[in-house]
Write a protein that holds these residues in place. Structure first.
Motif, PDB file in Angstrom:
ATOM      1  N   VAL A   1       0.837  -1.200   0.000  1.00 23.61           N
ATOM      2  CA  VAL A   1       0.000   0.000   0.000  1.00 23.61           C
ATOM      3  C   VAL A   1       0.872   1.250   0.000  1.00 23.61           C
ATOM      4  O   VAL A   1       0.614   2.212  -0.730  1.00 23.61           O
ATOM      5  CB  VAL A   1      -0.949  -0.012   1.213  1.00 23.61           C
ATOM      6  N   GLU A   2       1.913   1.227   0.797  1.00 27.12           N
ATOM      7  CA  GLU A   2       2.824   2.378   0.863  1.00 27.12           C
ATOM      8  C   GLU A   2       3.425   2.680  -0.505  1.00 27.12           C
ATOM      9  O   GLU A   2       3.448   3.828  -0.959  1.00 27.12           O
ATOM     10  CB  GLU A   2       3.930   2.091   1.869  1.00 27.12           C
ATOM     11  N   GLY A   3       3.891   1.653  -1.189  1.00 20.23           N
ATOM     12  CA  GLY A   3       4.506   1.863  -2.496  1.00 20.23           C
ATOM     13  C   GLY A   3       3.528   2.420  -3.512  1.00 20.23           C
ATOM     14  O   GLY A   3       3.882   3.299  -4.311  1.00 20.23           O
ATOM     15  N   ARG A   4       2.289   1.920  -3.486  1.00 21.12           N
ATOM     16  CA  ARG A   4       1.303   2.387  -4.457  1.00 21.12           C
ATOM     17  C   ARG A   4       0.822   3.801  -4.141  1.00 21.12           C
ATOM     18  O   ARG A   4       0.574   4.595  -5.056  1.00 21.12           O
ATOM     19  CB  ARG A   4       0.135   1.416  -4.512  1.00 21.12           C
ATOM     20  N   LEU A   5       0.681   4.104  -2.857  1.00 19.11           N
ATOM     21  CA  LEU A   5       0.220   5.443  -2.495  1.00 19.11           C
ATOM     22  C   LEU A   5       1.325   6.488  -2.649  1.00 19.11           C
ATOM     23  O   LEU A   5       1.029   7.677  -2.799  1.00 19.11           O
ATOM     24  CB  LEU A   5      -0.307   5.456  -1.063  1.00 19.11           C
ATOM     25  N   ARG A   6       2.571   6.055  -2.618  1.00 16.56           N
ATOM     26  CA  ARG A   6       3.675   7.006  -2.766  1.00 16.56           C
ATOM     27  C   ARG A   6       3.583   7.730  -4.117  1.00 16.56           C
ATOM     28  O   ARG A   6       3.843   8.931  -4.214  1.00 16.56           O
ATOM     29  CB  ARG A   6       5.016   6.289  -2.645  1.00 16.56           C
ATOM     30  N   LYS A   7       3.172   6.995  -5.161  1.00 16.46           N
ATOM     31  CA  LYS A   7       3.034   7.615  -6.477  1.00 16.46           C
ATOM     32  C   LYS A   7       1.958   8.696  -6.450  1.00 16.46           C
ATOM     33  O   LYS A   7       2.134   9.781  -7.015  1.00 16.46           O
ATOM     34  CB  LYS A   7       2.684   6.555  -7.525  1.00 16.46           C
TER      35      LYS A   7
ATOM     36  N   ILE B   1      -7.538   6.192  -4.042  1.00 10.29           N
ATOM     37  CA  ILE B   1      -7.066   5.212  -3.071  1.00 10.29           C
ATOM     38  C   ILE B   1      -7.497   3.807  -3.500  1.00 10.29           C
ATOM     39  O   ILE B   1      -6.706   2.860  -3.483  1.00 10.29           O
ATOM     40  CB  ILE B   1      -7.629   5.536  -1.669  1.00 10.29           C
ATOM     41  N   ILE B   2      -8.750   3.665  -3.875  1.00  8.61           N
ATOM     42  CA  ILE B   2      -9.257   2.360  -4.298  1.00  8.61           C
ATOM     43  C   ILE B   2      -8.535   1.880  -5.554  1.00  8.61           C
ATOM     44  O   ILE B   2      -8.144   0.718  -5.666  1.00  8.61           O
ATOM     45  CB  ILE B   2     -10.783   2.417  -4.512  1.00  8.61           C
ATOM     46  N   ASN B   3      -8.333   2.786  -6.508  1.00  6.09           N
ATOM     47  CA  ASN B   3      -7.592   2.419  -7.714  1.00  6.09           C
ATOM     48  C   ASN B   3      -6.192   1.917  -7.365  1.00  6.09           C
ATOM     49  O   ASN B   3      -5.673   0.982  -7.978  1.00  6.09           O
ATOM     50  CB  ASN B   3      -7.470   3.615  -8.654  1.00  6.09           C
ATOM     51  N   ALA B   4      -5.583   2.553  -6.361  1.00  6.72           N
ATOM     52  CA  ALA B   4      -4.196   2.227  -6.020  1.00  6.72           C
ATOM     53  C   ALA B   4      -4.061   0.879  -5.332  1.00  6.72           C
ATOM     54  O   ALA B   4      -3.114   0.137  -5.589  1.00  6.72           O
ATOM     55  CB  ALA B   4      -3.607   3.322  -5.123  1.00  6.72           C
ATOM     56  N   VAL B   5      -4.998   0.538  -4.461  1.00  8.83           N
ATOM     57  CA  VAL B   5      -4.800  -0.641  -3.626  1.00  8.83           C
ATOM     58  C   VAL B   5      -5.475  -1.903  -4.170  1.00  8.83           C
ATOM     59  O   VAL B   5      -5.166  -3.004  -3.720  1.00  8.83           O
ATOM     60  CB  VAL B   5      -5.284  -0.400  -2.177  1.00  8.83           C
ATOM     61  N   THR B   6      -6.386  -1.773  -5.130  1.00  6.32           N
ATOM     62  CA  THR B   6      -7.046  -2.977  -5.627  1.00  6.32           C
ATOM     63  C   THR B   6      -6.094  -3.801  -6.488  1.00  6.32           C
ATOM     64  O   THR B   6      -5.270  -3.259  -7.226  1.00  6.32           O
ATOM     65  CB  THR B   6      -8.306  -2.623  -6.439  1.00  6.32           C
ATOM     66  N   THR B   7      -6.232  -5.109  -6.370  1.00  6.98           N
ATOM     67  CA  THR B   7      -5.431  -6.047  -7.158  1.00  6.98           C
ATOM     68  C   THR B   7      -6.174  -6.366  -8.440  1.00  6.98           C
ATOM     69  O   THR B   7      -7.334  -6.766  -8.407  1.00  6.98           O
ATOM     70  CB  THR B   7      -5.167  -7.332  -6.356  1.00  6.98           C
TER      71      THR B   7
END
Length: 290
Positions: free
Chosen positions: A45-51, A81-87
């Protein structure tokens, strides 16, 4: 004399998402989307939200989460947020035996129940991701009609992520992604760029795209704004991210959109949810509404 001071490596000085903020984000995502984010997902989550944080110009996670957890910021950021964390793992012809069963059993059974000429089969890819499943269905069904089967079809793809829905509508994919598509289908349904760039991409032909539409849907919603006479619903490899009570609620709602005799297809890694449902198992991970 050389200095003995130790230099910190870049990863030691890089800002990180605080455990408390991750816990708040995890509760938010589970409440909004039903997706569980255990502590082991914190670095992901951290890596995806960093962008996203950097795209907005925030200097650190503390600044970004201050924005996220005020009302105005949350309204604007929730979709991101949802776009970033969904697989969004998906492939063409994933778990291909389901498509074999569709050709050999589902379609013949569904057509045998229909008295009208040239009936419309409604197929729903309920966690469509970037559209590979929906377009696989379109390829298979269009081949059947080309072989003389007398029916029409329409495919709906839904997902909670607006990013993957946009790619589904464009129908543009990395060229290597179509490797599982049989060569004869590639010849009919896939376009290659005349002058490919450094990244080779392909696109699904417009003749096939016209059968598929994509729509935004949160499976956690209490009702779905779609027809209740669907013939086939694919819901593969998404229930594993939900709590058991949410799994049962989602499956119950989807079965309610199937016509009698319609089919629900789950992922092979998922067992049937909700033993009280009026369905019978007819193949591995395939269930027919009674």
């Amino acid at each position: 004399m050389p200095s003995l001071a130790l230099k910190l490596q870049p990863e030691e000085t890089e800002d990180h998402l605080a455990a408390l903020d991750f816990a708040r984000i995890a509760r938010l995502i589970e409440g909004e989307a039903g997706i569980r984010l255990p502590p082991g997902k914190r670095l992901m989550v951290e890596g995806r939200l960093r962008k996203r944080m950097r795209a907005l110009g925030h200097p650190d996670f503390a600044s970004y989460t201050d924005l996220l957890f005020n009302k105005a910021g949350l309204e604007r950021e929730l979709v991101h947020i949802i776009n970033a964390v969904t697989t969004n793992k998906t492939d063409f012809f994933r778990e291909s035996e389901h498509f074999d069963y569709l050709v050999e059993h589902m379609v013949p059974s569904l057509l045998a129940r229909r008295a009208e000429r040239n009936p419309l089969l409604k197929v729903w890819s309920a966690a469509s991701s970037t559209g590979a499943e929906a377009y696989t269905l379109a390829m298979v069904l269009n081949d059947l009609t080309a072989q003389g089967r007398a029916f029409r079809f329409a495919i709906l793809g839904t997902d909670i992520s607006t990013t993957v829905l946009a790619q589904g509508r464009r129908a543009v994919y990395p060229a290597e992604m179509i490797a599982p598509v049989p060569p004869d289908m590639q010849a009919r349904y896939v376009m290659h760029a005349r002058h490919p760039g450094t990244r080779r991409e392909v696109r699904i032909v417009p003749e096939l795209r016209r059968f598929v539409r994509f729509d935004h849907l949160n499976l956690m919603d209490q009702a779905y704004p779609y027809d209740r006479d669907c013939d086939i619903v694919f819901l593969r490899n998404v229930l594993i991210y939900f709590e058991k009570s949410d799994q049962e609620a989602v499956v119950t709602r989807l079965v309610g959109h199937l016509r009698p005799g319609g089919y629900l297809v789950l992922g092979h890694s998922e067992s049937m949810i909700g033993t009280s449902l009026a369905v019978r198992q007819v193949a591995p991970a395939v269930f027919q509404k009674l």
